[in-house]
Design a protein around this motif. Structure first.
Motif, PDB file in Angstrom:
ATOM      1  N   LEU A  41     -14.845   5.064   3.316  1.00 15.58           N
ATOM      2  CA  LEU A  41     -13.599   5.219   3.081  1.00 15.58           C
ATOM      3  C   LEU A  41     -12.841   3.923   2.663  1.00 15.58           C
ATOM      4  O   LEU A  41     -13.377   2.747   2.939  1.00 15.58           O
ATOM      5  N   LEU A  42     -12.336   4.041   1.422  1.00 16.40           N
ATOM      6  CA  LEU A  42     -11.577   2.848   0.909  1.00 16.40           C
ATOM      7  C   LEU A  42     -10.291   2.288   1.617  1.00 16.40           C
ATOM      8  O   LEU A  42      -9.429   3.145   1.752  1.00 16.40           O
ATOM      9  N   ILE A  43     -10.433   1.332   2.029  1.00 15.67           N
ATOM     10  CA  ILE A  43      -9.277   0.455   2.774  1.00 15.67           C
ATOM     11  C   ILE A  43      -8.425  -0.390   1.843  1.00 15.67           C
ATOM     12  O   ILE A  43      -9.156  -1.496   1.303  1.00 15.67           O
ATOM     13  N   LEU A  44      -7.323   0.021   1.454  1.00 15.11           N
ATOM     14  CA  LEU A  44      -6.539  -0.861   0.409  1.00 15.11           C
ATOM     15  C   LEU A  44      -5.452  -1.506   1.199  1.00 15.11           C
ATOM     16  O   LEU A  44      -4.574  -0.918   1.427  1.00 15.11           O
ATOM     17  N   GLY A  45      -5.545  -2.983   1.027  1.00 12.82           N
ATOM     18  CA  GLY A  45      -4.514  -3.730   1.440  1.00 12.82           C
ATOM     19  C   GLY A  45      -3.974  -4.790   0.462  1.00 12.82           C
ATOM     20  O   GLY A  45      -3.871  -4.205  -0.700  1.00 12.82           O
ATOM     21  N   GLN A  46      -3.630  -5.835   0.818  1.00  6.57           N
ATOM     22  CA  GLN A  46      -3.301  -7.010  -0.318  1.00  6.57           C
ATOM     23  C   GLN A  46      -4.194  -7.968  -0.072  1.00  6.57           C
ATOM     24  O   GLN A  46      -4.812  -8.181   0.942  1.00  6.57           O
ATOM     25  N   ALA A  47      -4.065  -8.833  -0.940  1.00  5.87           N
ATOM     26  CA  ALA A  47      -4.776 -10.275  -0.925  1.00  5.87           C
ATOM     27  C   ALA A  47      -4.430 -11.178   0.334  1.00  5.87           C
ATOM     28  O   ALA A  47      -3.159 -11.060   0.526  1.00  5.87           O
ATOM     29  N   LEU A  48      -5.344 -11.456   0.907  1.00 11.04           N
ATOM     30  CA  LEU A  48      -4.906 -12.561   2.088  1.00 11.04           C
ATOM     31  C   LEU A  48      -4.350 -13.634   1.681  1.00 11.04           C
ATOM     32  O   LEU A  48      -4.642 -14.390   0.634  1.00 11.04           O
ATOM     33  N   ARG A  49      -3.446 -14.162   2.518  1.00  9.66           N
ATOM     34  CA  ARG A  49      -2.753 -15.554   2.196  1.00  9.66           C
ATOM     35  C   ARG A  49      -3.368 -16.554   2.938  1.00  9.66           C
ATOM     36  O   ARG A  49      -3.998 -16.489   3.963  1.00  9.66           O
ATOM     37  N   PRO A  50      -3.224 -17.686   2.249  1.00  7.30           N
ATOM     38  CA  PRO A  50      -3.938 -18.843   2.984  1.00  7.30           C
ATOM     39  C   PRO A  50      -2.941 -19.112   4.350  1.00  7.30           C
ATOM     40  O   PRO A  50      -2.226 -18.539   4.843  1.00  7.30           O
ATOM     41  N   PRO A  51      -3.851 -19.824   5.440  1.00  7.03           N
ATOM     42  CA  PRO A  51      -3.086 -20.051   6.662  1.00  7.03           C
ATOM     43  C   PRO A  51      -1.853 -20.757   6.642  1.00  7.03           C
ATOM     44  O   PRO A  51      -1.276 -21.381   5.683  1.00  7.03           O
ATOM     45  N   ASN A  52      -1.021 -20.386   7.612  1.00  6.67           N
ATOM     46  CA  ASN A  52       0.378 -20.851   7.613  1.00  6.67           C
ATOM     47  C   ASN A  52       1.421 -20.497   6.706  1.00  6.67           C
ATOM     48  O   ASN A  52       2.138 -21.290   6.548  1.00  6.67           O
ATOM     49  N   THR A  53       1.065 -19.531   5.987  1.00  6.34           N
ATOM     50  CA  THR A  53       2.037 -18.885   5.087  1.00  6.34           C
ATOM     51  C   THR A  53       2.746 -17.800   5.322  1.00  6.34           C
ATOM     52  O   THR A  53       2.957 -17.019   4.404  1.00  6.34           O
ATOM     53  N   GLY A  54       2.399 -17.188   6.376  1.00  2.00           N
ATOM     54  CA  GLY A  54       2.915 -16.089   6.866  1.00  2.00           C
ATOM     55  C   GLY A  54       1.729 -14.781   6.683  1.00  2.00           C
ATOM     56  O   GLY A  54       0.522 -15.006   5.962  1.00  2.00           O
ATOM     57  N   THR A  56       0.970 -10.455   5.674  1.00  8.91           N
ATOM     58  CA  THR A  56       1.664  -9.242   4.717  1.00  8.91           C
ATOM     59  C   THR A  56       1.374  -7.965   5.511  1.00  8.91           C
ATOM     60  O   THR A  56       0.294  -7.457   6.252  1.00  8.91           O
ATOM     61  N   PRO A  57       2.591  -7.299   5.894  1.00 10.10           N
ATOM     62  CA  PRO A  57       2.463  -6.081   6.845  1.00 10.10           C
ATOM     63  C   PRO A  57       1.395  -5.056   5.902  1.00 10.10           C
ATOM     64  O   PRO A  57       0.954  -4.416   6.801  1.00 10.10           O
ATOM     65  N   ALA A  58       1.267  -5.079   4.836  1.00  6.26           N
ATOM     66  CA  ALA A  58       0.388  -4.090   4.297  1.00  6.26           C
ATOM     67  C   ALA A  58      -1.240  -4.443   4.669  1.00  6.26           C
ATOM     68  O   ALA A  58      -1.890  -3.456   4.926  1.00  6.26           O
ATOM     69  N   ASN A  59      -1.394  -5.580   5.270  1.00  6.97           N
ATOM     70  CA  ASN A  59      -2.649  -5.925   5.529  1.00  6.97           C
ATOM     71  C   ASN A  59      -3.069  -5.684   7.190  1.00  6.97           C
ATOM     72  O   ASN A  59      -4.066  -5.564   7.686  1.00  6.97           O
ATOM     73  N   ASP A  60      -1.900  -5.065   7.817  1.00  8.74           N
ATOM     74  CA  ASP A  60      -2.268  -4.257   9.039  1.00  8.74           C
ATOM     75  C   ASP A  60      -3.119  -3.360   8.932  1.00  8.74           C
ATOM     76  O   ASP A  60      -3.978  -2.899  10.028  1.00  8.74           O
ATOM     77  N   ILE A  61      -3.558  -2.771   7.764  1.00  5.58           N
ATOM     78  CA  ILE A  61      -4.295  -1.731   7.740  1.00  5.58           C
ATOM     79  C   ILE A  61      -5.759  -2.076   7.947  1.00  5.58           C
ATOM     80  O   ILE A  61      -6.670  -1.322   8.401  1.00  5.58           O
ATOM     81  N   TYR A  62      -6.120  -3.480   7.764  1.00  5.80           N
ATOM     82  CA  TYR A  62      -7.317  -3.865   8.174  1.00  5.80           C
ATOM     83  C   TYR A  62      -7.926  -3.765   9.729  1.00  5.80           C
ATOM     84  O   TYR A  62      -8.899  -3.569   9.903  1.00  5.80           O
ATOM     85  N   ASP A  63      -6.717  -3.667  10.309  1.00  5.42           N
ATOM     86  CA  ASP A  63      -6.909  -3.616  11.825  1.00  5.42           C
ATOM     87  C   ASP A  63      -7.695  -2.146  12.170  1.00  5.42           C
ATOM     88  O   ASP A  63      -8.281  -2.071  13.359  1.00  5.42           O
ATOM     89  N   LEU A  64      -7.603  -1.370  11.369  1.00  8.94           N
ATOM     90  CA  LEU A  64      -8.368   0.133  11.548  1.00  8.94           C
ATOM     91  C   LEU A  64      -9.827  -0.015  11.611  1.00  8.94           C
ATOM     92  O   LEU A  64     -10.657   0.857  11.714  1.00  8.94           O
TER      93      LEU A  64
END
Length: 389
Positions: A41-54, A56-64
């Motif tokens: 199953l391909l899980i497509l989010g966005q690139a991870l951000r450095p710490p303390n930079t907020g 990305t809502p799209a990366n909530d998919i990684y919680d699955l």
């Protein structure tokens, strides 16, 4: 039934997008898993951000991704975490509590499938500097902080310095691996200066944009500026692109095989494996060394203007025109409106024929010159092979 038998036979593939690079890797993973009866199953989010930079809502998919839904994870770490360190990315994958294989970057507590960029990039620079003799090179690098881009840039710099050539910072551009941005940057470069002999791109997508920008500026690849890519991921570029072939599909296969081996021995105390694949140079036409020519340069060279002629216009069947004078400086306009201000427009023949118009005394083209010009299927000569007065 054992606990291992109860685990879902499904692997999560974590990526940020579906470009050519990601697609080839996913195909390699899929082929191996499918042969072994494992789903993916391909899980497509966005690139991870450095710490303390907020976040990305799209990366909530990684919680699955958890042990209830998957038996293992393959992370395309080069594209998922280009802006964070290896340590931060290693800490991030621990959230899955599953066997993990990283593609592109070495991570702790994970299997790693890497590619050594140095031999391929070194071979490319040696070819450009020593074989082809170029001395003024520009580079389009990738995303800042990306490990592959940094390695390729380091080889670019060291190759110039080793030969006593200066590294001009204004010739180093950041294209973010994107064709559109590369197009814009090369346009700006050619507005500033046109003494660049070759442009080295950190991937093939940027090389594609680079070639289009050079053509739009009325220059030719490789006659005026040579262009090279990296990855050997796209093959529609004209002329055929000199590049460094990355075994991307093989990366996906190796990652899937490694993960399957980890799943068969989940309690093994052996440290996860690391496998390194090598890149290789592929020489084609865009660097000026290939035997073939681009589709646009396959049109026969126009005959030289007679000495008595002041200027002429010639048009090829592909719709690409040149303006010439007695000294014959060929300048491609790149458009169907092939005439330029100050050049007389030829009304004699239409776009499906060759347009030749000389100011001054007309002079015939010799039969020897015209006999060597190749024809195309269905091609029809104009009503005369002579210069039109």
């Amino acid at each position: 039934m054992t606990h291992q038998d109860m685990r879902p036979r499904r692997v999560a593939i974590v990526a940020n997008n579906l470009h050519t690079y990601q697609i080839k890797i996913v195909c390699g993973i899929r082929d191996v898993l499918r042969d072994n009866g494992v789903d993916a199953l391909l899980i497509l989010g966005q690139a991870l951000r450095p710490p303390n930079t907020g976040t990305t809502p799209a990366n909530d998919i990684y919680d699955l991704i958890d042990a209830r839904n998957f038996c293992g994870v393959i992370v395309l770490s080069t594209v998922v975490g280009p802006q964070i360190s290896d340590q931060a990315l290693s800490a991030w994958i621990q959230r899955f509590a599953l066997p993990v294989v990283s593609i592109g970057r070495p991570l702790e507590q994970a299997g790693n499938v890497l590619i050594d960029n140095v031999p391929g990039m070194s071979a490319l620079m040696t070819h450009l500097l020593d074989t082809m003799g170029y001395r003024r090179l520009a580079m389009l690098r990738g995303i800042p902080g990306n490990a592959d881009s940094d390695e390729r840039e380091a080889v670019f710099r060291s190759s110039l310095e080793h030969r006593g050539l200066p590294v001009e910072e204004d010739l180093l551009m950041t294209g973010d691996f994107a064709s559109v941005k590369a197009f814009r940057l090369v346009q700006q470069l050619l507005e500033r200066r046109r003494d660049v002999q070759a442009i080295v791109c950190a991937n093939d997508d940027m090389a594609d944009g680079c070639v289009r920008a050079i053509n739009a500026a009325g220059l030719r690849v490789p006659q005026d500026i040579a262009v090279t890519g990296f990855d050997d991921a796209i093959h529609h570029v004209v002329p055929a692109l000199t590049t460094v072939r990355m075994p991307v599909y093989e990366q996906g296969r190796e990652a899937a095989l490694m993960l399957l081996a980890m799943l068969q021995a989940p309690t093994s105390p052996v440290r996860p494996d690391t496998r390194v694949l090598l890149a290789e140079l592929v020489v084609r036409d865009s660097c000026g060394a290939g035997e073939g020519t681009s589709r646009r340069s396959r049109c026969p060279a126009p005959p030289r203007c007679p000495p008595t002629a002041s200027r002429a216009i010639w048009r090829s069947p592909s719709g690409i025109g040149w303006r010439c004078s007695t000294t014959w400086p060929r300048t491609r306009t790149g458009t169907r409106r092939f005439w330029k201000p100050g050049t007389r427009r030829c009304p004699v023949v239409r776009s499906s024929r060759w347009n030749t118009r000389c100011g001054g005394t007309s002079s015939p083209v010799s039969s020897t010159a015209t006999a060597s010009i190749p024809r195309w299927p269905g091609w029809r000569w104009p009503h005369s092979r002579r210069w039109q007065a």
